[in-house]
Structure formats: structure tokens, C-alpha cells
Motif scaffolding. Sequence first.
Motif, short mmCIF file in Angstrom:
data_model
loop_
_atom_site.label_atom_id
_atom_site.label_comp_id
_atom_site.label_asym_id
_atom_site.label_seq_id
_atom_site.Cartn_x
_atom_site.Cartn_y
_atom_site.Cartn_z
N LEU A 277 12.89 -14.55 -80.27
CA LEU A 277 12.96 -15.88 -80.87
C LEU A 277 14.26 -16.13 -81.62
O LEU A 277 14.60 -17.28 -81.92
N LEU A 278 14.99 -15.06 -81.95
CA LEU A 278 16.16 -15.21 -82.80
C LEU A 278 17.25 -16.04 -82.15
O LEU A 278 17.91 -16.86 -82.80
N GLU A 279 17.46 -15.86 -80.83
CA GLU A 279 18.50 -16.63 -80.15
C GLU A 279 18.22 -18.13 -80.24
O GLU A 279 19.10 -18.93 -80.55
N SER A 280 16.96 -18.52 -79.99
CA SER A 280 16.59 -19.93 -80.09
C SER A 280 16.71 -20.42 -81.53
O SER A 280 17.11 -21.56 -81.78
N GLU A 281 16.36 -19.56 -82.47
CA GLU A 281 16.42 -19.94 -83.89
C GLU A 281 17.86 -20.22 -84.30
O GLU A 281 18.14 -21.15 -85.07
N LEU A 282 18.79 -19.42 -83.82
CA LEU A 282 20.19 -19.58 -84.20
C LEU A 282 20.87 -20.72 -83.46
O LEU A 282 21.59 -21.53 -84.06
N PHE A 283 20.63 -20.80 -82.14
CA PHE A 283 21.41 -21.71 -81.31
C PHE A 283 20.61 -22.89 -80.76
O PHE A 283 21.19 -23.77 -80.13
N GLY A 284 19.30 -22.91 -80.98
CA GLY A 284 18.48 -23.99 -80.47
C GLY A 284 18.16 -23.81 -78.99
O GLY A 284 18.61 -22.87 -78.35
N HIS A 285 17.36 -24.73 -78.46
CA HIS A 285 17.03 -24.64 -77.04
C HIS A 285 16.83 -26.04 -76.46
O HIS A 285 16.54 -27.00 -77.19
N GLU A 286 17.00 -26.12 -75.15
CA GLU A 286 16.76 -27.37 -74.44
C GLU A 286 15.29 -27.46 -74.04
O GLU A 286 14.59 -26.45 -73.95
N ARG A 287 14.84 -28.67 -73.76
CA ARG A 287 13.48 -28.87 -73.30
C ARG A 287 13.27 -28.14 -71.98
O ARG A 287 14.07 -28.25 -71.06
N GLY A 288 12.20 -27.33 -71.89
CA GLY A 288 11.89 -26.60 -70.68
C GLY A 288 12.66 -25.31 -70.51
O GLY A 288 12.57 -24.67 -69.46
N ALA A 289 13.40 -24.89 -71.55
CA ALA A 289 14.20 -23.66 -71.44
C ALA A 289 13.31 -22.44 -71.27
O ALA A 289 13.70 -21.46 -70.63
N PHE A 290 12.10 -22.50 -71.82
CA PHE A 290 11.14 -21.41 -71.67
C PHE A 290 9.75 -21.98 -71.90
O PHE A 290 9.60 -23.14 -72.33
N ARG B 243 15.36 -28.50 -79.30
CA ARG B 243 15.33 -28.12 -80.72
C ARG B 243 16.72 -27.67 -81.14
O ARG B 243 17.39 -26.90 -80.46
N ARG B 244 17.15 -28.18 -82.28
CA ARG B 244 18.43 -27.76 -82.84
C ARG B 244 18.28 -26.40 -83.51
O ARG B 244 17.30 -26.13 -84.17
N GLY B 245 19.28 -25.56 -83.36
CA GLY B 245 19.29 -24.26 -84.02
C GLY B 245 19.93 -24.34 -85.38
O GLY B 245 20.38 -25.39 -85.84
N ARG B 246 19.97 -23.19 -86.06
CA ARG B 246 20.50 -23.14 -87.42
C ARG B 246 21.98 -23.50 -87.47
O ARG B 246 22.45 -24.09 -88.45
N PHE B 247 22.74 -23.16 -86.43
CA PHE B 247 24.16 -23.50 -86.44
C PHE B 247 24.36 -25.01 -86.44
O PHE B 247 25.26 -25.52 -87.12
N GLU B 248 23.54 -25.74 -85.69
CA GLU B 248 23.66 -27.20 -85.70
C GLU B 248 23.18 -27.77 -87.02
O GLU B 248 23.77 -28.72 -87.55
N GLN B 249 22.09 -27.22 -87.55
CA GLN B 249 21.57 -27.73 -88.82
C GLN B 249 22.57 -27.54 -89.96
O GLN B 249 22.60 -28.31 -90.91
N ALA B 250 23.38 -26.48 -89.87
CA ALA B 250 24.33 -26.17 -90.94
C ALA B 250 25.68 -26.84 -90.74
O ALA B 250 26.62 -26.56 -91.49
N ASP B 251 25.82 -27.69 -89.73
CA ASP B 251 27.11 -28.31 -89.44
C ASP B 251 27.66 -29.02 -90.68
O ASP B 251 26.98 -29.81 -91.32
N GLY B 252 28.90 -28.70 -91.02
CA GLY B 252 29.53 -29.28 -92.21
C GLY B 252 29.21 -28.54 -93.49
O GLY B 252 29.71 -28.91 -94.55
N GLY B 253 28.38 -27.51 -93.40
CA GLY B 253 27.98 -26.77 -94.59
C GLY B 253 28.14 -25.27 -94.41
O GLY B 253 29.11 -24.80 -93.81
N THR B 254 27.16 -24.53 -94.91
CA THR B 254 27.22 -23.07 -94.93
C THR B 254 25.99 -22.49 -94.27
O THR B 254 24.86 -22.94 -94.52
#
Length: 511
Positions: free
Chosen positions: A204-217, A224-235
Motif C-alpha cells: 500500500l505504501l507506493e499508492s500512499e506516496l504517489f497515488g493511483h489511477e482509477r482501476g490501477a488495482f 486518488r492523490r498521494g502524499r506527494f501531491e497533497q504536500a505540493d507547495g509545502g513539506t
Amino acid sequence: MKPIWIVDDDQSIRFVLEKALLREGLPTRSFTNPREVLAALENAAEDEGPQILVSDIRMPGGSGLELLEKVHVKLPGLPVIIMTAFSDLDSAVSAFQGGAFEYLPKPFDLPKAIDLIRRAVEESQREEVAEERMAAAPEMLGQAPAMQDVFRAIGRLSQSMVTVMITGESGSGKELVARALHKHSPRASGPFIAINTAAIPKDLLESELFGHERGAFTGAQTMRRGRFEQADGGTLFLDEIGDMPFDLQTRLLRVLSDGHFYRVGGHSAVKTNVRVIAATHQDLEQRVKEGGFREDLYHRLNVIRLRLPALRERREDVFMLTRHFLQQSAKQLGVDSKRISDAALQQLSRFSFPGNVRQLENICHWLTVMAPAQVIEPKDLPPEVLSATPDVVRALAPAEKTEAIKPEWAAVPENAPDAPQADAPVAGVACLPLAGLDQSASNWESGLEAEAQALLATGRTDVWDVLTRRFESKLIQTALVNTRGRRIEAAQKLGIGRNTITRKIQELNLE
């Protein structure tokens, strides 16, 4: 609880969601267009705003995407779910660039929609609790020189966006340091996203960090957006980075190198602008030598290293931290804050705290609930503190042999048959062998009598206390030597209780 705001020009959609959410115990407020929402936000008090916002994209009088942009100016942390028809999926995807929490394709399955809304509510509540804690409590407490060094480092890094590696034992407060680095950086207005890479299963960690597309698994019903997208502009704070699976380290290295990545199942590169702060309790240099951690990733993360001291290295901070955590616990439980005596604080400060600051915080929670009186005394401390063997006592009991302890008032001649030799190993009571107690009784009693007469002759009125303290001190020290510092066993041999020996050690300053 704040209501969930629903924005849709379709009355049937509003009705279905309202009824379903009310059955779940979630209050709602509905609007027919974005103008009504913006007007309500202008007139709403801080505690009257939405918990989350669920909005359609295409409505008369305004677009859901425009509403998303305007709402996030006023409420940047508000989770927003965008509802859209399948034909509008391209527009929905672009909504993520504006900070949408998730999107909900129409026609939607009602139970799945409610699950998504509940997940957004939980995320919102977690963020509220974190913000309240950060606002109500100091970032970090510490007067010890080691902590002052940490504070100075944070100050030097306040205008920098360089990658930082925080090292330190578990429970020492690495996330607090990361939050402070974010708060005092040029990115303070952006999001702070934390993830413990050791707490998430590898699959699950890869999806948690980078997100996934619909139907990816299987089970990926929406993008779903991952943590890198959620943190855009921040830390983005990556805790326990040393436990990250090796194959994911390669993906992380690429993101750190050029800021681009692919969602799981995706074919289009996503760009993100994130400052990464990593933390670990492990020896990463050793992990690199063992082949468990990429050397190039190690050098990429280890630009600035900040070591956080263990609590046992900053014992002088135990006093202020204890009082702070007691007040914090009382506030959380809605009770009066308990006070702690100086004697209890002294004993607590001598504890080794293998769990560091987190363990001290847990001890304060325990004391708030379990201590019987409003003032915490040494006897009220938890068992792990009371039963801990102090370093001083361990020093009195070497592994091979220990010098016999001789009472200050003993009158046993050096060459007496029952007198222990200076280098004799401890076999029973160190001052006098138990087997020879009857024969030697007159010797030590005579010495006690002589000492008492000498003190009484001076006109003192505390002779009882003086001699009793000296007697008890030598008796307890001897028993601890005999048991190699094990308090419970020493108490059993003396015929007293565990709490009694602990209290006496404190009263007699034997720590």
C-alpha cells in the motif's frame, strides 16, 4: 460537529445525500449553486463553517472548480469532494491541482459515497486536532544544552528549503522538529504532510506516496492523490525512512531528483514542488553497507543532519516536560491538573526513559488517571519507575565482588573473629555475617550505645532521627549490595514491602 455542505442544483441528489448522511449521524446543509455557498462562508462564524464540502462541477450560476479555488483561499485545509458525470472526468482530474480531496463520479453507489465522505470527515478531524495541539502547546520544550543546539539549528534553517535528515531514538520528538522546521520556513503557508513509512504495508505504501489511477488495482474505484501531491507547495515528512522497501527507494530518488512521478497505473507524469524532511532511528550508514538502503538516496536525503538527543541526555528537561504534560492530560480529560512533589520529580528524573519523551507523556497520562491524590508523591509513580534500579546502586554492586559496608558507628575491632575483611566478597549481610549475629550482637550494640551517649552529651534533640537514618541507610545499602541492586528482592530479604524500600531510598537520599 460542523455540518457537511452539499452543493448541487439537482434536488434529488441533495435529498439522497442528506437522508443518507443523517442516518449516519452526520449533519448537513444544502445549497443549489456556488453563489449561495460563498455568501454563507462570508457570514459564517469560525465554528459554523463546513466540516467538508461536497460539490457538483456543472451548475447554473458558477462552476464547482471555481468554487473549489475560492473556498481554498478562505479555508485552505477544508476537504472538498467534487461530484461529476463520467463525461467530465477530465475536468475532475484537473480539480486535484486545485486541492480537491477526492472526486465522486455520477451516478454513484450511495454506500461508497458515504464511505468517501466519512473518510474525508475523519481526515478533517485529524487535521483539526493536530492544529489545536500545535496552537495550544509550545512547539518544543527544553533548556538542556543539547536541545538548545537543536533550537539554534532550526533557526539557522528557517530561511532555507534544503532537505533535512533528523536522527534520534523512537519517541524523542522527531516529528515535532519537522513541524517546527516547516512552520519557520518559507513554506509555512503550505501543507505539512506526515507519513510513517514503517507503519504502512509495502503493497500500500507506493499508492500512499504517489497515488493511483482509477482501476490501477482491485478496489481502486476512483483516482486518488498521494502524499506527494497533497504536500505540493509545502513539506512532506517521511518518518522511519530506513524501513522503506528497496524498490520504492528508487522511485523516491527520482522524485527528489526532478520533482516528477507517476501515479500507480498512470501514464502521465505529475510534477510536485515539495520539501522533504526525513527521519530515522536507524544507522543508515550501516544500512547502506548491508545493502538495505540505497547509497545515492542516502546522500540525497542527508544534506543537513539534525540529531535529536534522547531524554536521558537532557534530564534537566524532565521537570518542565512533566508539568507541561500533566496540564495537557488534565485538559484533555476535563479534570483539574495534578501537581507533582519535588521528591517525585527527582525520582522521575533519574529514570532512564527508554521510550523517551513519548514515554514521559504516557506516564503523565497514567498519573492523571491513577494517582490517588491531587499531589503526586514518589509512591504514586508507575511500577516501571519504582522498580527501576538506579545507576548509583548498580555501581555499588560490581559483578565479581563488592567491598564490605561498615557501619559508621560499629565498634567491631579490625581483628575480631566475626569482622569481615575489607576485600571479602559479599555473602550475606555485608557488615556482619548472619551466622555470627548472636555472638557479635554485643559488639555492634555496644558501638550503638557509645554513639548514642556521645550524641546525647552534646544536648542534641534529634538523636533518634540521626541514628535511625544511619541504621536504615546501612541496612538498605547492604541488602541492595547483597541482591546486586534488585530492590524487590532486597525488600523481601529485609521483610518490608516494595513501596516501603522505594520510599526509604528516596527519603534517605540513597539514589
